[in-house]
Scaffold this motif. Structure first.
Motif, PDB file in Angstrom:
ATOM      1  N   LEU A 147       4.530   5.137  -5.554  1.00 41.82           N
ATOM      2  CA  LEU A 147       4.503   4.868  -7.029  1.00 41.82           C
ATOM      3  C   LEU A 147       3.701   5.876  -7.857  1.00 41.82           C
ATOM      4  O   LEU A 147       4.133   6.624  -8.775  1.00 41.82           O
ATOM      5  CB  LEU A 147       4.273   3.476  -7.248  1.00 41.82           C
ATOM      6  CG  LEU A 147       4.847   2.909  -8.580  1.00 41.82           C
ATOM      7  CD1 LEU A 147       6.306   2.845  -8.760  1.00 41.82           C
ATOM      8  CD2 LEU A 147       4.155   1.491  -8.613  1.00 41.82           C
ATOM      9  N   TRP A 148       2.511   5.906  -7.467  1.00 40.57           N
ATOM     10  CA  TRP A 148       1.572   6.570  -8.047  1.00 40.57           C
ATOM     11  C   TRP A 148       1.545   8.237  -7.850  1.00 40.57           C
ATOM     12  O   TRP A 148       1.503   8.842  -8.795  1.00 40.57           O
ATOM     13  CB  TRP A 148      -0.049   6.283  -7.847  1.00 40.57           C
ATOM     14  CG  TRP A 148      -0.286   4.937  -8.568  1.00 40.57           C
ATOM     15  CD1 TRP A 148      -0.162   3.814  -7.991  1.00 40.57           C
ATOM     16  CD2 TRP A 148      -0.544   4.604  -9.763  1.00 40.57           C
ATOM     17  NE1 TRP A 148      -0.100   2.793  -9.069  1.00 40.57           N
ATOM     18  CE2 TRP A 148      -0.690   3.326 -10.036  1.00 40.57           C
ATOM     19  CE3 TRP A 148      -0.636   5.594 -10.851  1.00 40.57           C
ATOM     20  CZ2 TRP A 148      -0.641   3.117 -11.528  1.00 40.57           C
ATOM     21  CZ3 TRP A 148      -0.979   5.084 -12.160  1.00 40.57           C
ATOM     22  CH2 TRP A 148      -1.135   3.659 -12.455  1.00 40.57           C
ATOM     23  N   GLY A 149       2.215   8.381  -6.866  1.00 41.42           N
ATOM     24  CA  GLY A 149       2.659  10.040  -6.354  1.00 41.42           C
ATOM     25  C   GLY A 149       3.680  10.382  -7.571  1.00 41.42           C
ATOM     26  O   GLY A 149       3.521  11.565  -8.018  1.00 41.42           O
ATOM     27  N   ILE A 150       4.525   9.542  -7.822  1.00 40.21           N
ATOM     28  CA  ILE A 150       5.864   9.884  -8.623  1.00 40.21           C
ATOM     29  C   ILE A 150       5.094   9.764 -10.159  1.00 40.21           C
ATOM     30  O   ILE A 150       5.438  10.716 -10.975  1.00 40.21           O
ATOM     31  CB  ILE A 150       6.807   8.737  -8.822  1.00 40.21           C
ATOM     32  CG1 ILE A 150       7.618   8.896  -7.349  1.00 40.21           C
ATOM     33  CG2 ILE A 150       7.804   8.776  -9.920  1.00 40.21           C
ATOM     34  CD1 ILE A 150       8.427   7.499  -7.074  1.00 40.21           C
ATOM     35  N   ILE A 151       4.370   8.939 -10.657  1.00 40.48           N
ATOM     36  CA  ILE A 151       3.728   8.987 -11.511  1.00 40.48           C
ATOM     37  C   ILE A 151       2.867   9.907 -12.115  1.00 40.48           C
ATOM     38  O   ILE A 151       2.898  10.642 -13.255  1.00 40.48           O
ATOM     39  CB  ILE A 151       2.955   7.280 -11.930  1.00 40.48           C
ATOM     40  CG1 ILE A 151       4.284   6.279 -12.003  1.00 40.48           C
ATOM     41  CG2 ILE A 151       2.148   7.461 -13.582  1.00 40.48           C
ATOM     42  CD1 ILE A 151       3.374   4.927 -12.213  1.00 40.48           C
ATOM     43  N   ARG A 152       2.038  10.583 -11.225  1.00 41.05           N
ATOM     44  CA  ARG A 152       1.232  11.337 -11.477  1.00 41.05           C
ATOM     45  C   ARG A 152       1.561  12.905 -11.095  1.00 41.05           C
ATOM     46  O   ARG A 152       0.828  13.869 -11.496  1.00 41.05           O
ATOM     47  CB  ARG A 152      -0.271  11.280 -10.570  1.00 41.05           C
ATOM     48  CG  ARG A 152      -0.979  10.012 -11.211  1.00 41.05           C
ATOM     49  CD  ARG A 152      -2.336   9.875 -10.298  1.00 41.05           C
ATOM     50  NE  ARG A 152      -2.925   8.808 -10.712  1.00 41.05           N
ATOM     51  CZ  ARG A 152      -3.570   7.879 -10.131  1.00 41.05           C
ATOM     52  NH1 ARG A 152      -3.479   7.835  -8.785  1.00 41.05           N
ATOM     53  NH2 ARG A 152      -4.280   7.014 -10.946  1.00 41.05           N
TER      54      ARG A 152
ATOM     55  N   ARG B 283       6.081  -6.284  -8.849  1.00 44.63           N
ATOM     56  CA  ARG B 283       7.475  -6.255  -9.558  1.00 44.63           C
ATOM     57  C   ARG B 283       8.589  -5.510  -8.822  1.00 44.63           C
ATOM     58  O   ARG B 283       9.639  -6.112  -8.739  1.00 44.63           O
ATOM     59  CB  ARG B 283       7.210  -5.855 -11.152  1.00 44.63           C
ATOM     60  CG  ARG B 283       8.607  -5.654 -11.628  1.00 44.63           C
ATOM     61  CD  ARG B 283       9.215  -7.109 -12.069  1.00 44.63           C
ATOM     62  NE  ARG B 283       9.003  -7.526 -13.194  1.00 44.63           N
ATOM     63  CZ  ARG B 283       8.909  -8.873 -13.729  1.00 44.63           C
ATOM     64  NH1 ARG B 283       9.040  -9.752 -12.698  1.00 44.63           N
ATOM     65  NH2 ARG B 283       8.470  -8.992 -14.850  1.00 44.63           N
ATOM     66  N   VAL B 284       8.459  -4.436  -8.333  1.00 40.40           N
ATOM     67  CA  VAL B 284       9.106  -3.492  -7.802  1.00 40.40           C
ATOM     68  C   VAL B 284       9.790  -4.120  -6.462  1.00 40.40           C
ATOM     69  O   VAL B 284      10.822  -4.239  -6.281  1.00 40.40           O
ATOM     70  CB  VAL B 284       8.636  -2.016  -7.346  1.00 40.40           C
ATOM     71  CG1 VAL B 284       9.479  -1.296  -6.381  1.00 40.40           C
ATOM     72  CG2 VAL B 284       8.357  -1.208  -8.617  1.00 40.40           C
ATOM     73  N   VAL B 285       8.578  -4.766  -5.632  1.00 41.19           N
ATOM     74  CA  VAL B 285       8.899  -5.349  -4.510  1.00 41.19           C
ATOM     75  C   VAL B 285       9.864  -6.613  -4.838  1.00 41.19           C
ATOM     76  O   VAL B 285      10.887  -6.973  -3.931  1.00 41.19           O
ATOM     77  CB  VAL B 285       7.948  -5.787  -3.838  1.00 41.19           C
ATOM     78  CG1 VAL B 285       8.152  -6.980  -2.570  1.00 41.19           C
ATOM     79  CG2 VAL B 285       7.136  -4.634  -3.004  1.00 41.19           C
TER      80      VAL B 285
ATOM     81  N   SER C  96       0.831  -1.286   0.149  1.00 41.88           N
ATOM     82  CA  SER C  96      -0.108   0.062   0.133  1.00 41.88           C
ATOM     83  C   SER C  96       0.846   1.200   0.075  1.00 41.88           C
ATOM     84  O   SER C  96       0.695   2.122  -0.742  1.00 41.88           O
ATOM     85  CB  SER C  96      -0.870  -0.068   1.202  1.00 41.88           C
ATOM     86  OG  SER C  96      -1.450   1.189   1.304  1.00 41.88           O
ATOM     87  N   GLN C  97       1.766   1.328   0.674  1.00 38.38           N
ATOM     88  CA  GLN C  97       2.892   2.437   0.837  1.00 38.38           C
ATOM     89  C   GLN C  97       3.639   2.584  -0.391  1.00 38.38           C
ATOM     90  O   GLN C  97       3.727   3.802  -1.029  1.00 38.38           O
ATOM     91  CB  GLN C  97       3.762   2.007   2.132  1.00 38.38           C
ATOM     92  CG  GLN C  97       3.405   2.049   3.344  1.00 38.38           C
ATOM     93  CD  GLN C  97       3.800   3.477   4.027  1.00 38.38           C
ATOM     94  OE1 GLN C  97       4.677   4.043   3.782  1.00 38.38           O
ATOM     95  NE2 GLN C  97       2.743   3.692   5.082  1.00 38.38           N
ATOM     96  N   LEU C  98       3.952   1.441  -0.975  1.00 35.23           N
ATOM     97  CA  LEU C  98       4.669   1.454  -2.077  1.00 35.23           C
ATOM     98  C   LEU C  98       3.913   1.989  -3.274  1.00 35.23           C
ATOM     99  O   LEU C  98       4.299   2.658  -4.024  1.00 35.23           O
ATOM    100  CB  LEU C  98       5.047   0.034  -2.752  1.00 35.23           C
ATOM    101  CG  LEU C  98       6.566  -0.441  -2.266  1.00 35.23           C
ATOM    102  CD1 LEU C  98       6.909  -1.843  -2.638  1.00 35.23           C
ATOM    103  CD2 LEU C  98       7.478   0.570  -2.998  1.00 35.23           C
TER     104      LEU C  98
END
Length: 181
Positions: free
Chosen positions: A86-91, A156-158, A80-82
């Motif tokens: 992740l979506w913070g970076i993408i958006r 995949r990142v994990v 959930s944290q990841l």
């Protein structure tokens, strides 16, 4: 001259993958995710607080067994944290949003005008035609494709970075397999 054919999202995603844009963007996103100090500290705290780590005999477990036990216990919290990071970076506008949009538009323009002249306005002309700025739709997904791809990407990142969470001395990104799954 015939009518321009409609370019599907799947074609755009395939072209992104074939040209290496997909992997380039993905590596850049992962690198930014790894550099997120706050996220890293949150993950470390989650692991430190896990009962699996404090369980008697934990120090005698193999690294893989211990990481699996910890992940089983706090994996959903970590994912959930990841996912949020992740979506913070993408958006974010200063993150990857514009670069992703421009890359997708460029690929769309190339597909729309194969072998044609490269004209500077093509990306602007097709901007309103692109259904989504992110290559997040999959042909084989029936329910909430964005959500499914989000889960696959985070997973995949994990998996790619298991055991590397605390190592900062690694300047280069590891070689990652293409695609998300």
């Amino acid at each position: 001259m015939g009518m321009a054919r409609k370019i599907s999202k799947e074609e755009v995603v395939e072209k992104l993958k074939d040209d290496g844009d997909f992997d380039r963007l993905r590596l850049k996103i992962i690198r930014r995710l790894k550099d997120n100090e706050e996220l890293r500290n949150n993950m470390i705290e989650i692991v430190k607080e896990s009962t699996a780590l404090k369980r008697q005999g934990a120090q005698n477990m193999k690294t893989r067994q211990l990481s699996d036990a910890i992940f089983e216990e706090v994996g959903s919290k970590m994912l959930s944290q990841l996912s949020d990071g992740l979506w913070g970076i993408i958006r974010s506008e200063d993150g990857m949003k514009n670069e992703i949009r421009e890359t997708v538009q460029s690929v769309y323009a190339t597909l729309s005008n194969p072998g044609g002249k490269k004209c500077g306005t093509s990306a602007r002309k097709v901007e309103h035609k692109i259904p989504t700025p992110f290559p997040e739709t999959r042909a084989d997904s029936n329910t909430s494709p964005a959500s499914k791809q989000k889960q696959e990407l985070v997973q995949r990142v994990v998996e790619d970075n298991k055991g590397e969470a605390c190592s900062d001395d690694n300047e280069e990104d590891p070689e990652l397999p293409p695609g998300f799954g």
